[in-house]
Motif scaffolding. Structure first.
Motif, PDB file in Angstrom:
ATOM      1  N   ALA A  43       0.630  -1.289  -0.070  1.00 27.12           N
ATOM      2  CA  ALA A  43      -0.195  -0.360  -0.331  1.00 27.12           C
ATOM      3  C   ALA A  43       0.351   1.079   0.239  1.00 27.12           C
ATOM      4  N   PHE A  44       1.729   1.515   0.651  1.00 24.92           N
ATOM      5  CA  PHE A  44       2.521   2.018   1.178  1.00 24.92           C
ATOM      6  C   PHE A  44       3.703   2.801  -0.421  1.00 24.92           C
ATOM      7  N   GLY A  45       3.763   1.277  -1.413  1.00 23.94           N
ATOM      8  CA  GLY A  45       4.579   1.138  -2.868  1.00 23.94           C
ATOM      9  C   GLY A  45       2.989   1.776  -3.449  1.00 23.94           C
ATOM     10  N   LEU A  46       1.972   1.747  -3.841  1.00 25.22           N
ATOM     11  CA  LEU A  46       1.068   2.311  -4.835  1.00 25.22           C
ATOM     12  C   LEU A  46       1.208   3.864  -3.898  1.00 25.22           C
ATOM     13  N   LEU A  47       0.925   3.932  -2.892  1.00 23.46           N
ATOM     14  CA  LEU A  47       1.102   5.510  -2.233  1.00 23.46           C
ATOM     15  C   LEU A  47       2.317   6.029  -2.944  1.00 23.46           C
ATOM     16  N   MET A  48       3.057   5.890  -3.254  1.00 23.40           N
ATOM     17  CA  MET A  48       4.691   6.416  -3.913  1.00 23.40           C
ATOM     18  C   MET A  48       3.876   6.067  -5.025  1.00 23.40           C
ATOM     19  N   GLY A  49       3.759   5.525  -5.852  1.00 20.80           N
ATOM     20  CA  GLY A  49       3.368   5.630  -7.246  1.00 20.80           C
ATOM     21  C   GLY A  49       1.706   6.606  -7.452  1.00 20.80           C
ATOM     22  N   VAL A  50       1.109   6.907  -6.906  1.00 15.28           N
ATOM     23  CA  VAL A  50       0.286   7.613  -7.203  1.00 15.28           C
ATOM     24  C   VAL A  50       0.623   9.488  -7.046  1.00 15.28           C
ATOM     25  N   TRP A  51       2.089   9.442  -5.489  1.00 12.40           N
ATOM     26  CA  TRP A  51       2.894  10.976  -5.890  1.00 12.40           C
ATOM     27  C   TRP A  51       3.631  11.150  -6.651  1.00 12.40           C
ATOM     28  N   THR A  52       4.280   9.862  -7.135  1.00 12.48           N
ATOM     29  CA  THR A  52       5.401   9.458  -8.499  1.00 12.48           C
ATOM     30  C   THR A  52       4.649  11.408  -9.591  1.00 12.48           C
ATOM     31  N   LEU A 117       7.591  -5.979  -2.643  1.00 10.07           N
ATOM     32  CA  LEU A 117       6.743  -5.499  -2.663  1.00 10.07           C
ATOM     33  C   LEU A 117       6.521  -3.944  -2.653  1.00 10.07           C
ATOM     34  N   PHE A 118       6.547  -3.668  -1.701  1.00  6.90           N
ATOM     35  CA  PHE A 118       6.883  -1.717  -2.094  1.00  6.90           C
ATOM     36  C   PHE A 118       6.892  -1.369  -3.220  1.00  6.90           C
ATOM     37  N   LEU A 119       8.218  -1.756  -4.042  1.00 13.62           N
ATOM     38  CA  LEU A 119       8.489  -2.034  -5.495  1.00 13.62           C
ATOM     39  C   LEU A 119       7.708  -1.672  -6.599  1.00 13.62           C
ATOM     40  N   ARG A 120       7.105  -3.121  -6.245  1.00 16.54           N
ATOM     41  CA  ARG A 120       5.676  -3.619  -6.411  1.00 16.54           C
ATOM     42  C   ARG A 120       4.431  -2.624  -6.866  1.00 16.54           C
ATOM     43  N   GLY A 121       4.715  -2.448  -6.027  1.00 15.46           N
ATOM     44  CA  GLY A 121       3.504  -1.496  -5.544  1.00 15.46           C
ATOM     45  C   GLY A 121       3.775  -0.223  -6.480  1.00 15.46           C
ATOM     46  N   MET A 123       5.560   0.367  -9.054  1.00 16.55           N
ATOM     47  CA  MET A 123       5.845   0.099 -10.651  1.00 16.55           C
ATOM     48  C   MET A 123       4.693  -0.007 -11.162  1.00 16.55           C
ATOM     49  N   VAL A 124       3.605  -0.182 -10.335  1.00 15.66           N
ATOM     50  CA  VAL A 124       2.181  -0.327 -11.017  1.00 15.66           C
ATOM     51  C   VAL A 124       1.237   0.454 -11.333  1.00 15.66           C
ATOM     52  N   ASN A 125       1.811   1.794  -9.876  1.00 11.34           N
ATOM     53  CA  ASN A 125       0.727   2.658 -10.284  1.00 11.34           C
ATOM     54  C   ASN A 125       1.902   3.787 -10.846  1.00 11.34           C
ATOM     55  N   ALA A 126       2.966   4.427 -10.898  1.00 12.85           N
ATOM     56  CA  ALA A 126       3.735   4.992 -11.417  1.00 12.85           C
ATOM     57  C   ALA A 126       4.254   4.502 -13.325  1.00 12.85           C
ATOM     58  N   LEU A 127       4.026   3.556 -13.340  1.00 16.75           N
ATOM     59  CA  LEU A 127       4.056   2.349 -15.244  1.00 16.75           C
ATOM     60  C   LEU A 127       2.501   3.039 -15.811  1.00 16.75           C
ATOM     61  N   ASN A 128       1.505   3.691 -14.922  1.00 16.39           N
ATOM     62  CA  ASN A 128       0.523   4.068 -15.755  1.00 16.39           C
ATOM     63  C   ASN A 128       0.101   4.780 -16.406  1.00 16.39           C
ATOM     64  N   THR A 159      -3.708  14.408  -0.094  1.00 18.07           N
ATOM     65  CA  THR A 159      -5.111  13.945   0.000  1.00 18.07           C
ATOM     66  C   THR A 159      -5.512  12.673  -1.152  1.00 18.07           C
ATOM     67  N   PHE A 160      -4.930  12.672  -2.367  1.00 17.54           N
ATOM     68  CA  PHE A 160      -5.001  11.582  -3.127  1.00 17.54           C
ATOM     69  C   PHE A 160      -4.091  10.379  -2.289  1.00 17.54           C
ATOM     70  N   GLY A 161      -3.371  10.349  -1.930  1.00 23.58           N
ATOM     71  CA  GLY A 161      -1.982   9.615  -1.079  1.00 23.58           C
ATOM     72  C   GLY A 161      -2.484   8.657  -0.604  1.00 23.58           C
ATOM     73  N   VAL A 162      -3.856  10.090   0.482  1.00 23.46           N
ATOM     74  CA  VAL A 162      -3.399   8.992   1.988  1.00 23.46           C
ATOM     75  C   VAL A 162      -4.249   8.461   1.611  1.00 23.46           C
ATOM     76  N   VAL A 163      -6.036   9.000   0.347  1.00 22.45           N
ATOM     77  CA  VAL A 163      -7.176   7.626   0.305  1.00 22.45           C
ATOM     78  C   VAL A 163      -6.351   6.598  -0.071  1.00 22.45           C
ATOM     79  N   GLU A 164      -5.777   6.639  -1.405  1.00 23.01           N
ATOM     80  CA  GLU A 164      -4.780   5.350  -2.037  1.00 23.01           C
ATOM     81  C   GLU A 164      -4.571   3.798  -0.911  1.00 23.01           C
TER      82      GLU A 164
END
Length: 212
Positions: A43-52, A117-121, A123-128, A159-164
């Motif tokens: 979830a923290f990896g996905l959060l960082m993807g959103v911030w990216t 897992l962090f890197l996976r999260g 990449m899933v969001n950042a490469l979309n 806001t977006f990061g915390v929600v995600e």
């Protein structure tokens, strides 16, 4: 940012995060295989993807993806290939108990899993690129050009990061608790194949994605 504007964006962010997508699939797949405590890090990896994604759009790099066909196609196909690769890995994942016995894994193994897992999260969001196109289309509706832009982007990103992060944590918990009741080997095998298939489908959908 006006409070009413922020509330509207908050509602949009919740709806976007709750909608099924690669992030939700990744979170539930990790929850199924690693449980909530170990899988939560995605979830923290996905959060960082959103911030990216927010940083890319905020610094104007998103305009490159929206105007350059080559840059858009590169990001799109790299993201699609990564999702398909994750699907194949999930499909072929060995059947194992949801939670390993205490003391079975070393601290180094736990740290390696957390990094993976962090890197996976991320990449899933950042490469979309769909996320970048979405932010380019949506953010201007909530940005007041007459006010300081940095503060508005920080409010939107936070806001977006915390929600995600909260929503994805919920997906991890859902998979680890509800799907965790399926403990028979054939149940786990079919759940791995289900999530693997969903990753491949998500990659295919991303590959078919066209900009408006």
């Amino acid at each position: 940012m006006e409070f009413n504007t922020w509330l509207t964006f908050l509602a949009a962010a919740v709806a976007i995060s709750l909608s099924p997508g690669p992030g939700a699939i990744a979170a539930m797949g990790v929850g199924l295989n690693h449980g909530f405590r170990r899988g939560q890090v995605i979830a923290f990896g996905l959060l960082m993807g959103v911030w990216t994604q927010t940083l890319v759009v905020g610094f104007g790099l998103g305009m490159l993806l929206s105007t350059s066909e080559v840059a858009f196609l590169v990001v799109k196909w790299v993201g699609a290939a990564y999702l398909v690769w994750l699907g194949i890995q999930q499909w072929r994942a060995p059947v194992r108990p949801l939670v390993a016995p205490a003391g079975e894994a070393s601290p180094d193994a736990h740290r390696h899993l957390a990094r993976t897992l962090f890197l996976r999260g991320w990449m899933v969001n950042a490469l979309n690129p769909k996320g970048t196109v979405f932010l380019i289309a949506v953010l201007p509706q909530f940005i007041d050009a007459a006010r300081p832009l940095l503060a508005q982007y920080l409010a939107i990103g936070a806001t977006f990061g915390v929600v995600e992060c909260l929503v994805m944590s919920g997906y991890v918990a859902l998979a680890s608790r509800v799907l965790g009741m399926l403990r028979q080997p054939h149940h786990l095998r079919w759940m791995n194949r289900t999530f693997g298939g969903l990753f491949v489908v998500a990659g295919a959908v991303l590959g078919l994605f066209r900009r408006a």
